[in-house]
Scaffold this active site. Sequence first.
Site, PDB file in Angstrom:
ATOM      1  N   GLN A 186       0.801  -1.238   0.000  1.00  0.00           N
ATOM      2  CA  GLN A 186       0.000   0.000   0.000  1.00  0.00           C
ATOM      3  C   GLN A 186       0.827   1.278   0.000  1.00  0.00           C
ATOM      4  O   GLN A 186       0.282   2.370   0.194  1.00  0.00           O
ATOM      5  CB  GLN A 186      -0.996   0.022   1.174  1.00  0.00           C
ATOM      6  CG  GLN A 186      -2.019  -1.105   1.130  1.00  0.00           C
ATOM      7  CD  GLN A 186      -2.790  -1.140  -0.192  1.00  0.00           C
ATOM      8  OE1 GLN A 186      -3.458  -0.187  -0.547  1.00  0.00           O
ATOM      9  NE2 GLN A 186      -2.691  -2.252  -0.920  1.00  0.00           N
TER      10      GLN A 186
ATOM     11  N   LYS B 215     -27.832  23.974  19.655  1.00  0.00           N
ATOM     12  CA  LYS B 215     -27.753  22.618  20.204  1.00  0.00           C
ATOM     13  C   LYS B 215     -26.781  22.572  21.370  1.00  0.00           C
ATOM     14  O   LYS B 215     -25.778  23.270  21.380  1.00  0.00           O
ATOM     15  CB  LYS B 215     -27.357  21.607  19.126  1.00  0.00           C
ATOM     16  CG  LYS B 215     -25.973  21.770  18.528  1.00  0.00           C
ATOM     17  CD  LYS B 215     -25.664  20.596  17.597  1.00  0.00           C
ATOM     18  CE  LYS B 215     -24.264  20.697  17.023  1.00  0.00           C
ATOM     19  NZ  LYS B 215     -24.136  21.570  15.887  1.00  0.00           N
TER      20      LYS B 215
ATOM     21  N   THR C 188     -22.171  12.251   9.681  1.00  0.00           N
ATOM     22  CA  THR C 188     -23.099  11.146   9.932  1.00  0.00           C
ATOM     23  C   THR C 188     -24.559  11.578   9.816  1.00  0.00           C
ATOM     24  O   THR C 188     -25.462  10.739   9.863  1.00  0.00           O
ATOM     25  CB  THR C 188     -22.872  10.547  11.328  1.00  0.00           C
ATOM     26  OG1 THR C 188     -23.056  11.573  12.306  1.00  0.00           O
ATOM     27  CG2 THR C 188     -21.464   9.977  11.450  1.00  0.00           C
ATOM     28  N   ALA C 189     -24.803  12.878   9.676  1.00  0.00           N
ATOM     29  CA  ALA C 189     -26.141  13.466   9.445  1.00  0.00           C
ATOM     30  C   ALA C 189     -27.058  13.393  10.661  1.00  0.00           C
ATOM     31  O   ALA C 189     -28.240  13.723  10.561  1.00  0.00           O
ATOM     32  CB  ALA C 189     -26.821  12.810   8.238  1.00  0.00           C
TER      33      ALA C 189
ATOM     34  N   ARG D 286     -11.346  20.080  10.630  1.00  0.00           N
ATOM     35  CA  ARG D 286     -12.093  20.158  11.893  1.00  0.00           C
ATOM     36  C   ARG D 286     -11.165  20.122  13.105  1.00  0.00           C
ATOM     37  O   ARG D 286     -11.591  20.420  14.218  1.00  0.00           O
ATOM     38  CB  ARG D 286     -13.120  19.017  11.962  1.00  0.00           C
ATOM     39  CG  ARG D 286     -14.330  19.262  11.073  1.00  0.00           C
ATOM     40  CD  ARG D 286     -15.293  18.096  11.077  1.00  0.00           C
ATOM     41  NE  ARG D 286     -14.866  17.017  10.194  1.00  0.00           N
ATOM     42  CZ  ARG D 286     -15.572  15.919   9.962  1.00  0.00           C
ATOM     43  NH1 ARG D 286     -16.746  15.761  10.558  1.00  0.00           N
ATOM     44  NH2 ARG D 286     -15.124  14.992   9.128  1.00  0.00           N
ATOM     45  N   GLN D 287      -9.901  19.760  12.874  1.00  0.00           N
ATOM     46  CA  GLN D 287      -8.917  19.765  13.971  1.00  0.00           C
ATOM     47  C   GLN D 287      -8.062  21.032  13.852  1.00  0.00           C
ATOM     48  O   GLN D 287      -6.867  20.990  13.602  1.00  0.00           O
ATOM     49  CB  GLN D 287      -8.051  18.504  13.900  1.00  0.00           C
ATOM     50  CG  GLN D 287      -8.855  17.218  14.047  1.00  0.00           C
ATOM     51  CD  GLN D 287      -7.979  15.985  14.016  1.00  0.00           C
ATOM     52  OE1 GLN D 287      -6.920  15.946  14.640  1.00  0.00           O
ATOM     53  NE2 GLN D 287      -8.420  14.956  13.301  1.00  0.00           N
TER      54      GLN D 287
ATOM     55  N   ASP E  17     -26.165  25.544  13.999  1.00  0.00           N
ATOM     56  CA  ASP E  17     -25.527  25.819  15.288  1.00  0.00           C
ATOM     57  C   ASP E  17     -25.056  27.268  15.305  1.00  0.00           C
ATOM     58  O   ASP E  17     -25.027  27.946  14.274  1.00  0.00           O
ATOM     59  CB  ASP E  17     -24.362  24.868  15.573  1.00  0.00           C
ATOM     60  CG  ASP E  17     -23.347  24.820  14.433  1.00  0.00           C
ATOM     61  OD1 ASP E  17     -23.000  25.891  13.900  1.00  0.00           O
ATOM     62  OD2 ASP E  17     -22.911  23.708  14.072  1.00  0.00           O
TER      63      ASP E  17
ATOM     64  N   THR F 235     -27.006  15.295  13.501  1.00  0.00           N
ATOM     65  CA  THR F 235     -27.397  16.656  13.872  1.00  0.00           C
ATOM     66  C   THR F 235     -28.349  17.248  12.845  1.00  0.00           C
ATOM     67  O   THR F 235     -29.351  17.879  13.193  1.00  0.00           O
ATOM     68  CB  THR F 235     -26.147  17.553  13.990  1.00  0.00           C
ATOM     69  OG1 THR F 235     -25.284  17.034  14.982  1.00  0.00           O
ATOM     70  CG2 THR F 235     -26.537  18.978  14.353  1.00  0.00           C
TER      71      THR F 235
END
Length: 336
Positions: free
Chosen positions: A47, A204, A235-236, A105-106, A181, A238
Amino acid sequence: MPTITEPKLISGNANMPLANAITRRMSMHRGMSQKLVDARVERFNDQEIFVEVYENVRGEDMFIIQSTSNPANDNLMELLIISDALRRSSAARITAVVPYFGYARQDRRTKARTPISAKLVANMMVEAGIERVLTMDLHAAQIQGFFDIPVDNLYASPIFALDILHQFKDSLGDVMVVSPDVGGVARARELAKRINAPLAIVDKRREKPGEIAEMTVIGNVSGKKCIIVDDICDTAGTLCKAAEVLMEHGATEVHSYITHGVLSGPAVERITNSVMKSLVISDSIEPTDAVKAAPNIRILPTAPMFAQAILNIWHGTSVSSLFENETLAPIYEGIL
């Protein structure tokens, strides 16, 4: 300023359909054939990634098209290794076209002893020889400051605005833009301003990561066609919960416009079974067969915007001009 070199595009394996669509759009704009540079990006049996470029790129203006989406690590390594191959082949300039910037996101330390992975990725990209980055809807705008090279951050809101004005042309007075949010209010406000619509917020509160304890709607959504706008749908959970809460508060319809459809795990099933009438995503991440087959998911093309942005970078002209509806509308004429 006139340019001697030609723009040359090369792509990793993350989103080949988008890369090919960008070359087709560039061919239309330039009135001449624009194809991806002939290369192979393969894996050895263990790989390890191997790249071989079959064309001469010495002194050329190179653009690598590669989202760092799932599998994020593989796609990121492909981007870095392609850049290293081009740098060692004496390319004049290397621009990374990253429609979806993974690890965004980090972007900060949320608690003690955690990394700022977005900064690490930025360092790796610069070290690999990348001299400019073109991306879209960074999760956190401050990530641009993690780079010591130019970063052009395109926005999906102009494309979304054009689509909303077309899809809801007979009921624009009933449309309300909703931020899922508090952190996304600026993004939602930008879209609401473009279509001259009011704004609401779903607040939220989480007891712990991954679980939503309570949702409150700030604003009167009764009788409105609500449009939730956000940059990432993973993951949808929220998103679907926010749609339910809006319907409970009197909304007549709920639609969502999300830039990056990560849609991992049970996301597609949740969206298909949710009260949402439609979810609109961009093709910054290559959609899976399940996403394409979902009856209430629609995909907007980003190739026209990226093709024009690449040409503007090559010509040395403004990329921010693509933020305006007047500039973008002709590019998307006949598409939306």
